[in-house]
Design an enzyme around this catalytic site. Sequence first.
Site, PDB file in Angstrom:
ATOM      1  N   CYS A  31       0.842  -1.209   0.000  1.00 21.66           N
ATOM      2  CA  CYS A  31       0.000   0.000   0.000  1.00 21.66           C
ATOM      3  C   CYS A  31       0.875   1.257   0.000  1.00 21.66           C
ATOM      4  CB  CYS A  31      -0.913  -0.063   1.227  1.00 21.66           C
ATOM      5  SG  CYS A  31      -1.695   1.471   1.693  1.00 21.66           S
ATOM      6  N   CYS A  34       0.246   3.727   2.799  1.00 21.09           N
ATOM      7  CA  CYS A  34       0.720   3.123   4.053  1.00 21.09           C
ATOM      8  C   CYS A  34       2.222   3.350   4.214  1.00 21.09           C
ATOM      9  CB  CYS A  34       0.439   1.621   4.085  1.00 21.09           C
ATOM     10  SG  CYS A  34      -1.299   1.179   4.009  1.00 21.09           S
TER      11      CYS A  34
END
Length: 106
Positions: A31, A34
Amino acid sequence: MEPLVLTEANFEAEVERYDGLAVIDFWAPWCGPCRMFSPIIDEIAADPPAGIKVCKVNVDEQPGLAVRYQVMSIPTLLLVKGGRAVATSVGFQDKKAVLALIEKHR
């Protein structure tokens, strides 16, 4: 200090039975947002506000925890106090916003 890595095995002891505020970053290695958010969480974990436990949950490795807290998008920041979820924030946040959220729920 680094964020505490949470699993199904240690979640109850580390979060649900913790009287203080647990700040939990739900993330995954693939991600992009992230990966941008992770250094902010690491920075807060290195010098956490008093009574705050900073944690991380890899949703790929711990899907049950993501399901339990209805994490649909990552990164999701979940604040748990006294075993109860008190706040959720979805998406990238800057350090100032994260610290403001923590302060609000201490």
